[in-house]
Every structure is written in structure tokens, then in C-alpha cells.
Design a protein around this motif. Structure first.
Motif, short mmCIF file in Angstrom:
data_model
loop_
_atom_site.label_atom_id
_atom_site.label_comp_id
_atom_site.label_asym_id
_atom_site.label_seq_id
_atom_site.Cartn_x
_atom_site.Cartn_y
_atom_site.Cartn_z
N SER A 84 34.69 35.34 39.20
CA SER A 84 34.27 34.02 39.68
C SER A 84 33.74 33.16 38.53
O SER A 84 33.92 31.93 38.52
CB SER A 84 33.20 34.15 40.76
OG SER A 84 33.71 34.82 41.90
N LYS B 224 36.74 31.87 36.70
CA LYS B 224 37.42 30.87 37.54
C LYS B 224 36.65 29.55 37.53
O LYS B 224 37.24 28.46 37.44
CB LYS B 224 37.57 31.38 38.98
CG LYS B 224 38.26 30.36 39.91
CD LYS B 224 38.57 30.94 41.25
CE LYS B 224 39.08 29.88 42.21
NZ LYS B 224 40.24 29.13 41.69
N ARG B 225 35.33 29.62 37.58
CA ARG B 225 34.51 28.41 37.53
C ARG B 225 34.76 27.65 36.23
O ARG B 225 34.91 26.42 36.24
CB ARG B 225 33.03 28.76 37.67
CG ARG B 225 32.12 27.53 37.56
CD ARG B 225 30.64 27.88 37.56
NE ARG B 225 29.83 26.69 37.34
CZ ARG B 225 28.51 26.72 37.17
NH1 ARG B 225 27.85 27.86 37.18
NH2 ARG B 225 27.85 25.58 36.96
N SER C 194 41.72 34.07 46.02
CA SER C 194 40.30 33.99 45.68
C SER C 194 39.95 35.20 44.82
O SER C 194 40.66 36.22 44.85
CB SER C 194 39.44 34.02 46.95
OG SER C 194 39.50 35.31 47.56
N PRO C 195 38.86 35.14 44.05
CA PRO C 195 38.48 36.31 43.26
C PRO C 195 38.33 37.58 44.11
O PRO C 195 38.77 38.65 43.71
CB PRO C 195 37.15 35.89 42.63
CG PRO C 195 37.31 34.40 42.44
CD PRO C 195 38.04 33.95 43.69
N GLN C 196 37.74 37.44 45.28
CA GLN C 196 37.56 38.61 46.16
C GLN C 196 38.90 39.18 46.61
O GLN C 196 39.15 40.39 46.52
CB GLN C 196 36.71 38.24 47.37
CG GLN C 196 36.41 39.43 48.29
CD GLN C 196 35.46 40.45 47.69
OE1 GLN C 196 34.29 40.15 47.46
NE2 GLN C 196 35.94 41.66 47.42
#
Length: 415
Positions: free
Chosen positions: A230, A233-234, A400-402
Motif C-alpha cells: 500500500s 501504491k500510494r 487492490s494490495p490485499q
């Protein structure tokens, strides 16, 4: 123990997923190779095709053969090609006498049954830094002697940080690093560049953040792993890092930093020479862990190994060759040439004395981990590939990261 055909085939598949991580790889065979034979000729394979016989490295190899009373025939291969050829040579019964291999490949070759333990050969490894030799240690036995190590840290452009009002000493954790990137962007410059490519290089560069969050490679989809992905990604979403990190190798990422437009670059010891040529003042800090302190970073570098031979009488001379290549007196010039941090404290101290800019790299290597350490061994490639695939999926926005790491964990468990 003779390697089985099944073990060799499995090992070949594992080696095929591991690629060179440093500037040391690349190129083609420098000469044809044949098995060691009687009459004073021993064979040596290494992954340094960029160094010919007239180089300092080439001359050292020749001299170590001479000191052992034999002719040492050297063949240089690309890193990945070397691992594959080693396995095939073992299957055919003509492995070289001595072989220098990338550290993640050691466990694969051990599983295939083609490497000797250092203890069986009487090689002394007591002075080697434990975390460095750990990359070549399986079930508490070491299977090679590290010639040196490299790893990752953050290079920074002093002028850009100064103009943005950022003190590099203030970067102590993820929050302070992200705040620094925000200031740099506000000042009209670019933040950070790294490699998130879909190869082992991408995993290598992601690991400090994954481990810096407390991540466990056997649990890719934990909250800690998601936090690391995350973060990356941010940075991409907010423009602190370029979208081309998805295609960046460590070399192209460095080339971006070398333009002078980026505040930070995650890169390795092997770029020190290029940093001196960049034309701007730079500094180096350790990659911060999520909540402060230095993040564990992966070790790169090679191990001098001794493949199993039918003629065990060759080992006495082989031991002399390995001891020569890895002696403190020879490690200092070798690691200077390769831009590696030496594996012993004594040589590290001499390196820093000669070049004070190596000091942060010595501390970075002290905090480093072998990618195959902790009992992972040959499981590492089956984890690394899903991990770099997850990084690609998350940064591209397809998952998504998850979700990306859930998929990765499922894939790793099947592997």
C-alpha cells in the motif's frame, strides 16, 4: 551423494526463475569449458563475463591456480546461465572444480545434491559475518564461502532535498519519508524511483519494505505485507514515484536518478561508481522500517562453492584455490573491484578506511538477510514470483494490495 534426475530437473526450474540482481550479470560465455582433469588443470566458473583475463579479477583467478600448483581454467557465464549449466554439468558428471554462484542459487544446487559442505572440505568460515553466510547455509551447514555482499539503500540528491527544505536526517520511518516526498513534489521536483519490474529485481527491491513492515515471506497476504504494498501504491498514485517503476530495472531506475531530477533512488552498492560520475552531490541513508530504524534488506553477492567430484583426491588442491580467492588479502581488492562489502569485519574496516563513503553500506549489509534464509531454501522462487506479480497488479491498479497479495499467497502455497 549423486544427484537424482528428478532433483536436477526441479532445480533447473528453480534456477530459471532467479535472475542477476547486480551489475555483475550479463554477457555471454567467455570460453568453452571442460571438466577438470589430471595433469594440473582445474576448472573454475564465475558470473563475471565483464572481466577478461587481463582484469584484476582475471589475474587473481590465474594466480590462485598458480599458487595451488595447477593451471586454473576460467569460464565466465551470465548469472542465470551459470546456474543452469552447473546443474546440467552435474547430471553429466563433469561439474567444474570451483564455482562462484549467486547466493539464492546455492540452496537449489544443494537440493540437487551437487555441492560439498565447507566443513567437509576443512574450509574456515568462522570470520564470516553470520547473516552473509546465512544465504548459503542449509540445515546449519554452509555450502560455500561468500566473496562479498551488496545490498540496497536510499541514495539522495542533496541539492533537491535542500531546496525542498528536507533534512535527510529527518527521514527515520515511512511517515517521515512520505512527508519528504510530498515536500519535494511541492517544490517541483520528482520524489523517488525504484524497480518494481516483474522479475526477481522487483522482489529484491520490494523486500526492504515488506520486511520493514514485519512481513513474513510465508504469509504474503498478512496486514504487514499489505501495508508495504500500500505504501508503494500510494507513492505511485500520488505522483511521488513514476508509473514506469513497473518497467524499471535497477539500471533504468538508476538512470532516472542520474538525470538529477529525483530526490531519492532505491539502489545498490554497485552504483557507487556511477554516483561519483552523476555530476551532483549525493548522500546515502539506510532504508527506513515502517516505525523507525533500518529495514532489513536482502543480500546480493556470490558464494565460492565446490561441486561434488567423482575423484575426491582433487579436493586438497580445490581447498587451496578457494582459500586463496577468499583470503582477507585478496578480498579487499576483489570487493573494491566488484563494489561489494566484504564478508568479514576486518576487511570491512579496511574498506571504510580506504573509502569512507562505504560506511553506510557496511551498516546496511549488517542489517541484511539472505532471501533463502530462515529455512526457505528452494521455496523462495515459488514465493518471489507471486510476490512480484502482486506488486505489478497493485501498482497498475488491476487489483487492490490485499487482493493482489491474497492471490500471491494462494499461488505460493500451491508452489
Amino acid at each position: 551423494m549423486a544427484p537424482t534426475r528428478r532433483a536436477l530437473l526441479a532445480a533447473l526450474a528453480a534456477v530459471g526463475t532467479l535472475t542477476s540482481l547486480t551489475a555483475c550479470g550479463g554477457g555471454s560465455d567467455s570460453s568453452d569449458s571442460s571438466s577438470g582433469s589430471s595433469g594440473g588443470t582445474y576448472t573454475f566458473w564465475d558470473p563475471y563475463p565483464q572481466f577478461d583475463a587481463s582484469s584484476a579479477w582475471g589475474k587473481l583467478v590465474t594466480s590462485c591456480g598458480t599458487k595451488a600448483g595447477v593451471k586454473l581454467k576460467r569460464t565466465a557465464y551470465d548469472t542465470t546461465d551459470l546456474g543452469n549449466k552447473a546443474l546440467l554439468a552435474a547430471q553429466q558428471g563433469n561439474a567444474p572444480d570451483v564455482m562462484l554462484v549467486d547466493n539464492p542459487v546455492v540452496s537449489t544446487l544443494v537440493e540437487a545434491g551437487i555441492l560439498n559442505r565447507t566443513s567437509d572440505l576443512g574450509l574456515d568460515t568462522k570470520s564470516i559475518q553470520q547473516n552473509i553466510i546465512g544465504a548459503g547455509t542449509i540445515d546449519n551447514a554452509s555450502y560455500g564461502v561468500p566473496i562479498g555482499a551488496n545490498t540496497l539503500a536510499l541514495y539522495y540528491n542533496k541539492k533537491i532535498l535542500s531546496a525542498a527544505g528536507v533534512d535527510p536526517a529527518s527521514v527515520k520511518d515511512w511517515n517521515s519519508l512520505t512527508a519528504a516526498l510530498k515536500k519535494v513534489k511541492s517544490a517541483g521536483k520528482k520524489g523517488i524511483t525504484f524497480s518494481a519490474i516483474n522479475t526477481e529485481e522487483g522482489s529484491f527491491q520490494f523486500l526492504p519494505w515488506f520486511w520493514g513492515a514485519g512481513g513474513d515471506l510465508t504469509k504474503l497476504d498478512s496486514a504487514k505485507g499489505v501495508a508495504a504494498l500500500s505504501l508503494w501504491k500510494r507513492w505511485v498514485d500520488e505522483g511521488y514515484a513514476p508509473k514506469d517503476v513497473l518497467q524499471n530495472t535497477q539500471t533504468t531506475s538508476w538512470q532516472e536518478f542520474a538525470t538529477g531530477d529525483y530526490a531519492f533512488s532505491e539502489n545498490g552498492t554497485w552504483q557507487l561508481g556511477n554516483a561519483e560520475k552523476a555530476g551532483f552531490d549525493y548522500g546515502i541513508i539506510n532504508i527506513p522500517a515502517q516505525n523507525g530504524g533500518s529495514a532489513p534488506v536482502p543480500t546480493g553477492g556470490e558464494f565460492v562453492t565446490v561441486p561434488v567430484q567423482k575423484d575426491t583426491g582433487r579436493y586438497d588442491v580445490t581447498k587451496k584455490i578457494v582459500t586463496c580467492l577468499t583470503s582477507d588479502a585478496n578480498l579487499l581488492p576483489t570487493d573494491t573491484t566488484l563494489q561489494y562489502v566484504a564478508p568479514t569485519a576486518a576487511v570491512q574496516a579496511e574498506q571504510v578506511k580506504q573509502n569512507p563513503k562505504l560506511k553506510p553500506w557496511v551498516s546496511a549489509v549488517a542489517a541484511a538477510r539472505g532471501r533463502t534464509s530462515g529455512g526457505l531454501g528452494t521455496k523462495y522462487p515459488t514465493i518471489s514470483q507471486p510476490m512480484w506479480t502482486a506488486v505489478q497488479a497493485a501498482l497498475s491498479g488491476s487489483k487492490s494490495p490485499q487482493d493482489a497479495l491474497d492471490t500471491a499467497q494462494s499461488s505460493a502455497q500451491k508452489g
